[in-house]
Scaffold this active site. Structure first.
Site, short mmCIF file in Angstrom:
data_model
loop_
_atom_site.label_atom_id
_atom_site.label_comp_id
_atom_site.label_asym_id
_atom_site.label_seq_id
_atom_site.Cartn_x
_atom_site.Cartn_y
_atom_site.Cartn_z
N ASP A 9 60.71 49.04 13.09
CA ASP A 9 61.63 50.19 13.01
C ASP A 9 62.13 50.27 11.57
O ASP A 9 62.58 49.26 11.01
CB ASP A 9 62.79 50.01 13.98
CG ASP A 9 63.54 51.31 14.24
OD1 ASP A 9 63.62 52.13 13.31
OD2 ASP A 9 64.02 51.50 15.36
N ASP A 10 62.09 51.47 10.99
CA ASP A 10 62.55 51.63 9.60
C ASP A 10 64.07 51.67 9.52
O ASP A 10 64.64 51.51 8.43
CB ASP A 10 61.96 52.90 8.98
CG ASP A 10 62.41 54.15 9.70
OD1 ASP A 10 62.87 55.10 9.03
OD2 ASP A 10 62.29 54.19 10.94
N ASN A 335 4.58 22.22 42.07
CA ASN A 335 4.74 23.18 40.97
C ASN A 335 3.41 23.53 40.32
O ASN A 335 3.14 24.69 39.99
CB ASN A 335 5.70 22.62 39.92
CG ASN A 335 7.16 22.73 40.35
OD1 ASN A 335 7.54 23.63 41.09
ND2 ASN A 335 7.98 21.80 39.88
N ASP A 344 10.74 26.29 43.91
CA ASP A 344 12.16 26.52 44.21
C ASP A 344 12.36 26.75 45.71
O ASP A 344 13.36 26.30 46.29
CB ASP A 344 12.69 27.72 43.43
CG ASP A 344 12.87 27.41 41.94
OD1 ASP A 344 12.81 26.22 41.57
OD2 ASP A 344 13.07 28.35 41.15
N GLU A 370 14.08 17.05 41.75
CA GLU A 370 13.70 17.01 43.17
C GLU A 370 14.39 15.87 43.91
O GLU A 370 13.96 15.49 45.00
CB GLU A 370 12.17 16.88 43.30
CG GLU A 370 11.59 15.59 42.78
CD GLU A 370 11.19 15.65 41.30
OE1 GLU A 370 10.31 14.88 40.90
OE2 GLU A 370 11.77 16.46 40.56
#
Length: 454
Positions: A9-10, A335, A344, A370
């Site tokens: 604030d001025d 795999n 998976d 695993e």
């Protein structure tokens, strides 16, 4: 709730008066006499809230607000514009500049402190949200889409014994939201059991005790997290204070301004969705910390914590803690032959069969790759062996079907049990691993126990 506040604030007199009031309420206050100084201070020591005068030489409040909101490091700081020019045009421009609140001079202390408490809570939530998002990115987790934090499209419960006023509120809100009107407090409590984003309550209602309704909403299991906007008579100071004490989040003075209504509703819904996001994020983070995402079993970290706790609670002479270490035989072949996607699928199905084969008190976990572990509290070695054989049979006796592929799977299991008060979880795991190695060496698809002191 205290906070660090920057007053801009001025007018020196206005700054000093506001600083004295806030300091007396235990806020940490910094001041600036112009917009440029405010930006420098905010960049150097970011405050929690900025109270920003609108009319100032040089950079005015609108310009400072826009610059703050354009800065990635400062844009989350709530800004309250203060002005003696209380016009709808000024308010609209202020909110478009990114202001979170707009207070008219002379400032009502009660309203000011209500706004500051609300904004301080908002800042805490914003900071926690930012920290969570940054942590999520570092962990490689994509944060929740920002659209879910939108302040539009909320379900709003309007409670007012004045049907005309309730319909006027509802009409203004229906542009963005889905308001529901209730004139009876008991029906309002029933409606509040559903998913609501905000309750707008006329606390000046004469047909029922609106403050009691506020208290009931705050204590209700399904409604305690819902923000409450109280429509108030600004002259009834006692009722205002009581409403705030009971947990009202914000105040809307009568007669209400439609623009102010919409802005306050947006702010409250946004804050609720931040809070909901944070609760969901904490739950998700906890789940990520203890659950293996592929199989849904508890993970190694959680298992080690539970095993440590079991050993600490174990009383002398009590039944031992047993442990099974389960390993899928020739999983590399799975795999290599069928690919990692089907691999998976195999891991998930093994986890399902494993979990279905253990007792309610047992803790099945994915140890890694695993390998799986089952922690068995208060279990003798002979009982653990029987469970291990049940697991081996459940997995080995039936092929795993994935798509049109039938994959034969077997497991080897090592079994160990705790050995006296000086035994440790690491030793229990090591002995189970040694027994598992023996099962593998002996031809796989079998259970081997590691007897204590053998």
């Amino acid at each position: 709730m205290t906070a660090r506040i920057l007053i801009v604030d001025d007018a020196e007199g206005s700054r000093r008066v506001l600083e004295a009031k806030l300091t007396a309420e235990y806020y940490q206050v910094t001041t600036a006499a112009d917009g440029a100084s405010a930006l420098e201070i905010a960049a150097r020591e970011p405050p929690d809230i900025i109270l920003l005068d609108l009319i100032m030489p040089g950079l005015d409040g609108f310009q400072v607000c826009r610059l703050l909101k354009a800065d990635d490091n400062l844009k989350r700081i709530p800004v309250v514009l203060l002005t003696a020019v209380d016009s709808q045009e000024a308010r609209l421009e202020g909110f478009e500049a990114g202001a979170d609140e707009f207070l008219s001079k002379p400032i009502d202390d009660l309203v000011l402190f209500a706004r500051l408490r609300s904004l301080a809570r908002l800042k805490v939530m914003i900071d926690e949200l930012g920290e969570h998002e940054e942590s999520s990115r570092r962990m490689g987790v994509t944060p929740m889409p920002g659209s879910r934090l939108s302040a539009s499209g909320g379900r709003i419960l309007v409670v007012d014994d004045d049907r005309v006023q309730a319909e006027a509120l509802s009409e203004d809100l229906s542009v963005e939201h889905r308001p529901v009107i209730e004139t009876d407090p008991q029906q309002a409590l029933i409606s509040a059991r559903g998913p609501i984003d905000l309750a707008v309550i006329n606390v000046a209602s004469r047909g029922f005790d609106a403050l009691r309704l506020v208290a009931q909403l705050r204590s209700g299991e399904h409604s305690r997290q819902a923000p409450i906007l109280a429509v108030v008579d600004p002259k009834d100071r006692g009722r205002l204070l009581r409403a705030l004490d009971l947990g009202v989040n914000d105040l809307l003075p009568k007669p209400f301004d439609p623009l102010e209504l919409r802005v306050r509703v947006r702010a409250l819904i946004r804050r609720k969705r931040y809070a909901d996001y944070l609760r969901d994020a904490v739950a998700q983070s906890f789940e990520m910390a203890v659950i293996d995402p592929l199989t849904g079993l508890n993970n190694r970290r959680y298992m080690m914590g539970q095993l440590d706790a079991l050993f600490e609670r174990s009383a002398p002479g009590a039944e031992p803690v047993s442990l099974l270490m389960v390993d899928i035989d020739d999983f590399k072949r799975v795999n290599d032959t069928w690919g990692h996607v089907l691999g998976d699928d195999v891991l998930r199905e093994v986890a399902i069969r494993l979990a279905a084969s253990v007792r309610a008190i047992d803790l099945p976990c994915r140890f890694g790759g695993e390998e799986f572990v089952v922690v068995m509290p208060a279990t003798r070695l002979s009982d653990a062996e029987r469970v291990a054989e049940r697991i081996r049979d459940a997995i080995s006796d039936k092929v795993i079907v994935s798509g049109d592929q039938e994959i034969p799977i077997s497991v080897s299991v090592g079994v160990s049990a705790s050995d006296g008060p000086d035994d440790r979880p690491e030793s229990l795991l090591r002995r189970a691993d040694e027994a598992l190695y023996q099962a593998k060496s002996a031809g796989r698809n079998r259970v081997v126990i590691h007897t204590p002191r053998s």
